[in-house]
Design a protein around this motif. Structure first.
Motif, PDB file in Angstrom:
ATOM      1  N   ASP A 186       0.823  -1.215   0.000  1.00  0.00           N
ATOM      2  CA  ASP A 186       0.000   0.000   0.000  1.00  0.00           C
ATOM      3  C   ASP A 186       0.854   1.260   0.000  1.00  0.00           C
ATOM      4  O   ASP A 186       0.491   2.269  -0.612  1.00  0.00           O
ATOM      5  CB  ASP A 186      -0.935  -0.003   1.206  1.00  0.00           C
ATOM      6  N   GLU A 220      -5.572   7.975  -6.247  1.00  0.00           N
ATOM      7  CA  GLU A 220      -6.769   7.139  -6.218  1.00  0.00           C
ATOM      8  C   GLU A 220      -6.819   6.189  -7.414  1.00  0.00           C
ATOM      9  O   GLU A 220      -7.140   5.001  -7.274  1.00  0.00           O
ATOM     10  CB  GLU A 220      -8.033   8.013  -6.218  1.00  0.00           C
ATOM     11  N   HIS A 221      -6.502   6.719  -8.587  1.00  0.00           N
ATOM     12  CA  HIS A 221      -6.502   5.864  -9.774  1.00  0.00           C
ATOM     13  C   HIS A 221      -5.432   4.789  -9.672  1.00  0.00           C
ATOM     14  O   HIS A 221      -5.661   3.622 -10.033  1.00  0.00           O
ATOM     15  CB  HIS A 221      -6.269   6.714 -11.033  1.00  0.00           C
ATOM     16  N   GLN A 222      -4.262   5.144  -9.179  1.00  0.00           N
ATOM     17  CA  GLN A 222      -3.188   4.153  -9.065  1.00  0.00           C
ATOM     18  C   GLN A 222      -3.571   3.050  -8.071  1.00  0.00           C
ATOM     19  O   GLN A 222      -3.251   1.886  -8.285  1.00  0.00           O
ATOM     20  CB  GLN A 222      -1.880   4.835  -8.630  1.00  0.00           C
ATOM     21  N   ARG A 223      -4.276   3.415  -6.998  1.00  0.00           N
ATOM     22  CA  ARG A 223      -4.727   2.399  -6.048  1.00  0.00           C
ATOM     23  C   ARG A 223      -5.674   1.408  -6.746  1.00  0.00           C
ATOM     24  O   ARG A 223      -5.600   0.199  -6.516  1.00  0.00           O
ATOM     25  CB  ARG A 223      -5.423   3.056  -4.855  1.00  0.00           C
ATOM     26  N   GLU A 224      -6.551   1.931  -7.594  1.00  0.00           N
ATOM     27  CA  GLU A 224      -7.457   1.061  -8.328  1.00  0.00           C
ATOM     28  C   GLU A 224      -6.687   0.129  -9.263  1.00  0.00           C
ATOM     29  O   GLU A 224      -7.009  -1.059  -9.391  1.00  0.00           O
ATOM     30  CB  GLU A 224      -8.443   1.910  -9.137  1.00  0.00           C
ATOM     31  N   VAL A 225      -5.655   0.665  -9.918  1.00  0.00           N
ATOM     32  CA  VAL A 225      -4.844  -0.142 -10.829  1.00  0.00           C
ATOM     33  C   VAL A 225      -4.127  -1.248 -10.059  1.00  0.00           C
ATOM     34  O   VAL A 225      -4.082  -2.402 -10.498  1.00  0.00           O
ATOM     35  CB  VAL A 225      -3.838   0.746 -11.588  1.00  0.00           C
ATOM     36  N   GLU A 239      -5.016  -2.671  -7.274  1.00  0.00           N
ATOM     37  CA  GLU A 239      -5.991  -3.699  -6.892  1.00  0.00           C
ATOM     38  C   GLU A 239      -6.321  -4.605  -8.076  1.00  0.00           C
ATOM     39  O   GLU A 239      -6.490  -5.818  -7.919  1.00  0.00           O
ATOM     40  CB  GLU A 239      -7.258  -3.044  -6.346  1.00  0.00           C
ATOM     41  N   ARG A 240      -6.411  -4.011  -9.242  1.00  0.00           N
ATOM     42  CA  ARG A 240      -6.675  -4.825 -10.425  1.00  0.00           C
ATOM     43  C   ARG A 240      -5.498  -5.760 -10.708  1.00  0.00           C
ATOM     44  O   ARG A 240      -5.693  -6.934 -11.043  1.00  0.00           O
ATOM     45  CB  ARG A 240      -6.938  -3.929 -11.643  1.00  0.00           C
ATOM     46  N   TRP A 241      -4.265  -5.262 -10.551  1.00  0.00           N
ATOM     47  CA  TRP A 241      -3.091  -6.110 -10.743  1.00  0.00           C
ATOM     48  C   TRP A 241      -3.079  -7.270  -9.737  1.00  0.00           C
ATOM     49  O   TRP A 241      -2.724  -8.397 -10.082  1.00  0.00           O
ATOM     50  CB  TRP A 241      -1.823  -5.281 -10.596  1.00  0.00           C
ATOM     51  N   ARG A 242      -3.460  -6.981  -8.507  1.00  0.00           N
ATOM     52  CA  ARG A 242      -3.491  -8.047  -7.500  1.00  0.00           C
ATOM     53  C   ARG A 242      -4.506  -9.127  -7.885  1.00  0.00           C
ATOM     54  O   ARG A 242      -4.240 -10.323  -7.735  1.00  0.00           O
ATOM     55  CB  ARG A 242      -3.814  -7.455  -6.134  1.00  0.00           C
ATOM     56  N   VAL A 262       2.105   3.165  -3.483  1.00  0.00           N
ATOM     57  CA  VAL A 262       1.255   3.863  -4.437  1.00  0.00           C
ATOM     58  C   VAL A 262       1.679   5.318  -4.620  1.00  0.00           C
ATOM     59  O   VAL A 262       1.879   5.786  -5.749  1.00  0.00           O
ATOM     60  CB  VAL A 262      -0.223   3.774  -4.005  1.00  0.00           C
TER      61      VAL A 262
END
Length: 352
Positions: free
Chosen positions: A19, A46-51, A53-56, A22
């Motif tokens: 976390d 915020e957008h990078q956090r979403e990215v 999560e998608r990578w995870r 980011v």
């Protein structure tokens, strides 16, 4: 795939996203990352956090692993990323980038090599490694080209893409580079030579023969009228991969004209600049000796390439051949009987 491994060579560490990575990753985005990876200039935390999560989620599904790159002496500070995307059960594709201020220190090369070594040998798919890992790099991205080759990826070729279908709207082609699980370790001399051989320049070679008519005082040379272009040319053709030019020219004369004429000494090396859609090439003109005019009666033209063959004077060559071919014929004729001086050299038929 549920766990992203931590890998290291002692200098760099590649590991799973945390976390705390980011905000530094957003701060590290700059014009170079934006240019090659199409990141919006206003990338937000915020957008990078979403990215991330998608990578995870994609890592859990075995589709993509996004590694953070850090230095071994402080692995809490991210300096870049390496991604490994599954193509199929045997192959994966790489991409990588470093953040602003982190380039030029060899970190990308080290990180890519560590990931490739792991992907080819370890449990990259929850069982066995991939058999092939590739990268596709735009030809203009010289920094990434150096990383790929220094990481042991051999150049395989160029993949053309229609505009608008690549990763960037401007992309027209990718250089494809790859390593196979069966490739020898990079520490072996043979592996290093194979790597160099994959991306060092390769130049096309053409072998031609100067066959002369012995029955006239004025020089006449054997030229061919070709089916695939208007201009006439000397008999000969492209040297095959691994073939001797000396062998190639005799083979071409036999295939094109059904004449068995041994190739004599090299008369001329003529460099041909890029022209008409062709890359540049080296044309090697060998001496085919003098023969009676009746030699033409033995000619059986290869219908696919040759319309006819004739002995021509230099004036007639100039009428039927391209200007650079006319110059090459004249330059080769000038070398006949000058064996003591060695072969000549020209560029597009012009002496240098």
């Amino acid at each position: 795939m549920t766990d992203v491994p931590t890998l290291t060579d002692g200098t760099v560490v590649v590991r799973a996203w945390r976390d705390g990575d980011v905000e530094p990753s957003v701060a590290g985005q700059d014009a170079e990352v934006d240019h090659w990876f199409g990141q919006p200039g206003g990338l937000t935390v915020e957008h990078q956090r979403e990215v991330v999560e998608r990578w995870r989620a994609e890592a859990r599904e075995g589709r993509r692993i996004s590694f953070v790159v850090a230095l071994a002496d402080d692995e809490t500070v991210p300096v870049g990323n390496v991604e490994l995307r599954r193509i199929d059960e045997h192959q994966a594709e790489l991409s990588w980038w470093l953040y602003a201020g982190q380039r030029g220190r060899g970190s990308a090369t080290r990180a890519v090599r560590v990931v490739v070594d792991w992907a080819l040998t370890e449990a990259a798919q929850g069982g066995a490694g991939y058999s092939r890992v590739q990268a596709r790099v735009e030809p203009e991205n010289q920094r990434s080209m150096r990383v790929a080759t220094r990481s042991g990826l051999r150049r395989e070729g160029v993949q053309r893409v229609a505009l608008g279908t690549g990763d960037r709207a401007e992309t027209e082609a990718y250089v494809v580079l790859a390593r196979l699980a069966s490739d020898p370790p990079l520490s072996e001399p043979g592996a290093f030579r194979a790597l160099l051989n994959s991306f060092l320049p390769r130049k096309r070679a053409i072998a031609q023969m100067l066959v002369r008519d012995e029955s006239t005082p004025e020089p006449r040379v054997l030229l061919c009228g070709l089916t695939y272009k208007q201009d006439w040319d000397l008999p000969g053709g492209v040297v095959e991969v691994g073939e001797s030019p000396h062998v190639a020219v005799a083979r071409e004369v036999t295939e094109e004209l059904a004449l068995d004429i041994p190739a004599g000494p090299l008369l001329l090396t003529d460099w041909l600049p890029p022209w008409g859609g062709w890359d540049d090439a080296l044309c090697l003109v060998f001496d085919g000796g003098t023969h009676p005019a009746a030699l033409l009666e033995q000619v059986v033209p290869q219908a696919r390439e040759i319309r006819e063959a004739a002995f021509l004077t230099l004036d007639e060559v100039a009428e039927r051949a391209a200007d650079f071919t006319t110059r090459r014929v004249a330059a080769a004729l000038a070398r006949v009987g000058a064996a003591g001086d060695g072969p000549g050299y020209s560029e597009s038929g012009r002496p240098v």
